[in-house]
Design an enzyme around this catalytic site. Structure first.
Site, PDB file in Angstrom:
ATOM      1  N   THR A 268       0.853  -1.193   0.000  1.00  7.73           N
ATOM      2  CA  THR A 268       0.000   0.000   0.000  1.00  7.73           C
ATOM      3  C   THR A 268       0.891   1.246   0.000  1.00  7.73           C
ATOM      4  O   THR A 268       2.030   1.217   0.459  1.00  7.73           O
ATOM      5  CB  THR A 268      -0.956   0.031   1.206  1.00  7.73           C
ATOM      6  OG1 THR A 268      -0.200   0.263   2.401  1.00  7.73           O
ATOM      7  CG2 THR A 268      -1.766  -1.250   1.340  1.00  7.73           C
ATOM      8  N   GLY A 269       0.343   2.318  -0.554  1.00  9.22           N
ATOM      9  CA  GLY A 269       1.142   3.541  -0.680  1.00  9.22           C
ATOM     10  C   GLY A 269       2.246   3.352  -1.706  1.00  9.22           C
ATOM     11  O   GLY A 269       3.332   3.909  -1.577  1.00  9.22           O
TER      12      GLY A 269
ATOM     13  N   GLY B  42       7.370   7.547  -2.718  1.00 11.99           N
ATOM     14  CA  GLY B  42       8.248   7.358  -1.569  1.00 11.99           C
ATOM     15  C   GLY B  42       8.664   5.924  -1.270  1.00 11.99           C
ATOM     16  O   GLY B  42       9.079   5.172  -2.152  1.00 11.99           O
ATOM     17  N   ILE B  43       8.544   5.549   0.003  1.00 13.78           N
ATOM     18  CA  ILE B  43       9.012   4.231   0.469  1.00 13.78           C
ATOM     19  C   ILE B  43       8.233   3.099  -0.215  1.00 13.78           C
ATOM     20  O   ILE B  43       8.798   2.067  -0.577  1.00 13.78           O
ATOM     21  CB  ILE B  43       8.865   4.124   2.004  1.00 13.78           C
ATOM     22  CG1 ILE B  43       9.664   5.224   2.703  1.00 13.78           C
ATOM     23  CG2 ILE B  43       9.298   2.750   2.501  1.00 13.78           C
ATOM     24  CD1 ILE B  43       9.326   5.405   4.179  1.00 13.78           C
ATOM     25  N   GLY B  44       6.919   3.308  -0.400  1.00  9.34           N
ATOM     26  CA  GLY B  44       6.085   2.260  -1.011  1.00  9.34           C
ATOM     27  C   GLY B  44       6.485   2.003  -2.453  1.00  9.34           C
ATOM     28  O   GLY B  44       6.588   0.844  -2.881  1.00  9.34           O
TER      29      GLY B  44
ATOM     30  N   TYR C 168      -0.360  11.583  14.823  1.00  7.15           N
ATOM     31  CA  TYR C 168       0.346  10.619  13.955  1.00  7.15           C
ATOM     32  C   TYR C 168       0.868   9.430  14.758  1.00  7.15           C
ATOM     33  O   TYR C 168       0.592   8.269  14.441  1.00  7.15           O
ATOM     34  CB  TYR C 168       1.489  11.367  13.269  1.00  7.15           C
ATOM     35  CG  TYR C 168       2.414  10.512  12.433  1.00  7.15           C
ATOM     36  CD1 TYR C 168       1.938   9.799  11.332  1.00  7.15           C
ATOM     37  CD2 TYR C 168       3.783  10.442  12.716  1.00  7.15           C
ATOM     38  CE1 TYR C 168       2.799   9.038  10.542  1.00  7.15           C
ATOM     39  CE2 TYR C 168       4.646   9.689  11.933  1.00  7.15           C
ATOM     40  CZ  TYR C 168       4.151   8.982  10.849  1.00  7.15           C
ATOM     41  OH  TYR C 168       5.005   8.233  10.073  1.00  7.15           O
TER      42      TYR C 168
HETATM   43  N1  LIG Z   1       9.251   9.670   5.422  1.00 12.99           N
HETATM   44  C1  LIG Z   1       9.572   9.392   6.681  1.00 12.99           C
HETATM   45  O1  LIG Z   1      10.457  10.027   7.301  1.00 12.99           O
HETATM   46  C2  LIG Z   1       8.895   8.261   7.379  1.00 12.99           C
HETATM   47  C3  LIG Z   1       9.450   7.795   8.584  1.00 12.99           C
HETATM   48  C4  LIG Z   1       8.841   6.734   9.238  1.00 12.99           C
HETATM   49  C5  LIG Z   1       7.709   6.157   8.700  1.00 12.99           C
HETATM   50  N2  LIG Z   1       7.173   6.633   7.543  1.00 12.99           N
HETATM   51  C6  LIG Z   1       5.968   5.995   7.045  1.00 12.99           C
HETATM   52  O2  LIG Z   1       6.260   5.487   5.753  1.00 12.99           O
HETATM   53  C7  LIG Z   1       5.044   5.356   5.026  1.00 12.99           C
HETATM   54  C8  LIG Z   1       5.252   5.886   3.615  1.00 12.99           C
HETATM   55  O3  LIG Z   1       5.465   7.275   3.664  1.00 12.99           O
HETATM   56  P1  LIG Z   1       6.438   8.067   2.683  1.00 12.99           P
HETATM   57  O4  LIG Z   1       7.409   8.784   3.545  1.00 12.99           O
HETATM   58  O5  LIG Z   1       6.908   7.178   1.605  1.00 12.99           O
HETATM   59  O6  LIG Z   1       5.436   9.194   2.150  1.00 12.99           O
HETATM   60  P2  LIG Z   1       4.770   9.498   0.740  1.00 12.99           P
HETATM   61  O7  LIG Z   1       5.807   9.534  -0.325  1.00 12.99           O
HETATM   62  O8  LIG Z   1       3.948  10.722   0.978  1.00 12.99           O
HETATM   63  O9  LIG Z   1       3.822   8.247   0.487  1.00 12.99           O
HETATM   64  C9  LIG Z   1       2.599   8.064   1.141  1.00 12.99           C
HETATM   65  C10 LIG Z   1       1.830   7.019   0.374  1.00 12.99           C
HETATM   66  O10 LIG Z   1       0.597   6.726   1.048  1.00 12.99           O
HETATM   67  C11 LIG Z   1      -0.456   6.743   0.087  1.00 12.99           C
HETATM   68  N3  LIG Z   1      -1.706   7.116   0.736  1.00 12.99           N
HETATM   69  C12 LIG Z   1      -1.939   8.194   1.515  1.00 12.99           C
HETATM   70  N4  LIG Z   1      -3.221   8.230   1.896  1.00 12.99           N
HETATM   71  C13 LIG Z   1      -3.820   7.133   1.351  1.00 12.99           C
HETATM   72  C14 LIG Z   1      -5.143   6.621   1.374  1.00 12.99           C
HETATM   73  N5  LIG Z   1      -6.129   7.247   2.026  1.00 12.99           N
HETATM   74  N6  LIG Z   1      -5.394   5.471   0.703  1.00 12.99           N
HETATM   75  C15 LIG Z   1      -4.417   4.833   0.016  1.00 12.99           C
HETATM   76  N7  LIG Z   1      -3.152   5.277  -0.036  1.00 12.99           N
HETATM   77  C16 LIG Z   1      -2.861   6.417   0.616  1.00 12.99           C
HETATM   78  C17 LIG Z   1       0.001   7.784  -0.937  1.00 12.99           C
HETATM   79  O11 LIG Z   1      -0.598   7.541  -2.200  1.00 12.99           O
HETATM   80  P3  LIG Z   1      -1.828   8.362  -2.845  1.00 12.99           P
HETATM   81  O12 LIG Z   1      -1.629   9.799  -2.508  1.00 12.99           O
HETATM   82  O13 LIG Z   1      -1.705   8.048  -4.312  1.00 12.99           O
HETATM   83  O14 LIG Z   1      -3.033   7.754  -2.231  1.00 12.99           O
HETATM   84  C18 LIG Z   1       1.486   7.478  -1.033  1.00 12.99           C
HETATM   85  O15 LIG Z   1       1.720   6.438  -1.943  1.00 12.99           O
HETATM   86  C19 LIG Z   1       3.984   6.107   5.836  1.00 12.99           C
HETATM   87  O16 LIG Z   1       3.166   5.193   6.511  1.00 12.99           O
HETATM   88  C20 LIG Z   1       4.801   6.917   6.818  1.00 12.99           C
HETATM   89  O17 LIG Z   1       4.088   7.161   7.994  1.00 12.99           O
HETATM   90  C21 LIG Z   1       7.741   7.664   6.862  1.00 12.99           C
END
Ligand SMILES: NC(=O)c1ccc[n+]([C@@H]2O[C@H](COP(=O)([O-])OP(=O)(O)OC[C@H]3O[C@@H](n4cnc5c(N)ncnc54)[C@H](OP(=O)(O)O)[C@@H]3O)[C@@H](O)[C@H]2O)c1
Length: 290
Positions: free
Chosen positions: A35-36, A40-42, A180
């Protein structure tokens, strides 16, 4: 599908995939739902598991971005399908589960990665109860509903692994992240308990408490600009290792130190974080200014 029944293009792709896939990976030929996966990470995780020969199911809201990722994976000889879905819409999640199970029978590995972060002080949240509802919707209820839908097929095939992409915040308990971190902590705890109930069926869970990763999610927070951060690709490699090795938790040394500090000296830790809270104010985005 037999090689003779495939078009020359599909045969070529399959050949490239065989050559480039890491056949020694336990992910080869497994069904992995991420998912996601649109960012980013996904996205980096989806590409990394495809390189190991997995069939990747890409889930996020933006269909165009999912198709972009799918085409990148297919162009490199991998196999991926897009499933646009808003994880905050319970009916949409139920439809996703029905479709995925009809098409694949079961998901072998699930990566609950989609998420939303909010960094805003309680003082600025007094008239924003929706911040708490929105983070719970995407970071907790969405993944719980999806996991619950996919668990029975995992249990009946006696194999499944779920990786939750969480944050070191569950150990640090950093100020301004109440909405969060509480939602991520809920998923962390839910999964520890779920893993105990499914352990006898060889269905396991990993909670990943990641540190900072340079993705679109953190870009609005000026305070992070100069802090060290992983690249999405490096974070994805950690997710892949968790998918392959199935540890209970993956964390960082600073996260573990903060957890210990919270445990052995809770008031001293409150004092330290209160000073840090004042030192790093709300960002312009949190104040509603872009
Ligand atoms: N970046 C960091 O420093 C960090 C650190 C620790 C943990 N994380 C965790 O890592 C995960 C990925 O985050 P990221 O940093 O890669 O950020 P990101 O690039 O903003 O990616 C977030 C992803 O979540 C999807 N998403 C958001 N709301 C959604 C919804 N309602 N339904 C389905 N998909 C949804 C977005 O896709 P769409 O907009 O296309 O729906 C996007 O693919 C998150 O859970 C975040 O909390 C991040």
């Amino acid at each position: 599908m037999g090689l003779l029944l495939q078009t020359p293009r599909a045969r070529g792709r399959r050949l490239v995939r065989r050559i480039t896939a890491d056949a020694s990976s336990p992910l080869a030929d497994r069904v992995v739902l991420v998912t996601g996966a649109s960012s980013g990470i996904g996205e980096a995780t989806a590409r990394a598991v495809a390189r190991r020969g997995a069939r990747v199911l890409l889930v996020a809201r933006r269909a165009d971005e999912l198709d972009r990722v799918r085409m990148v994976i297919e162009g490199a000889g991998g196999v991926a399908s897009s499933y646009p879905c808003d994880l905050t819409d319970g009916d949409a999640v139920d439809r996703l589960v029905t479709q995925v199970l009809a098409e694949h029978g079961a998901v072998d590995h699930l990566v609950n990665n989609a998420g939303r972060s909010i960094r805003r002080s309680l003082r600025l949240s007094e008239d924003r109860f929706h911040d708490f509802e929105r983070t719970m919707a995407v970071n907790y209820f969405g993944p719980v509903r999806l996991t619950m839908g996919l668990l029975p097929a995992m249990r009946s095939q006696r194999f499944g692994h779920v990786v939750n992409v969480l944050t070191w915040g569950v150990q640090v308990k950093a100020p301004k992240f109440a909405a969060y971190i509480a939602s991520k902590t809920a998923l962390d705890t839910w999964s520890r308990i779920a893993g105990r109930e499914t352990f006898a069926d060889n269905v396991t869970f990993t909670n990943m408490r990641l540190g900072l990763v340079r993705t679109p999610m953190v870009s609005p927070t000026e305070a992070y600009a100069r802090l060290p951060a992983l690249s999405p690709e490096r974070a994805a490699e950690l997710v892949v290792r968790a998918l392959e090795d199935r540890p209970v938790t993956v964390g960082t040394i600073p996260g573990a130190v903060a957890e210990l500090f919270n445990l052995v000296a809770p008031r001293l830790s409150d004092l330290a974080f209160s000073l840090a809270d004042r030192r790093f104010p709300d960002s312009a985005a949190a104040r509603g200014q872009r």
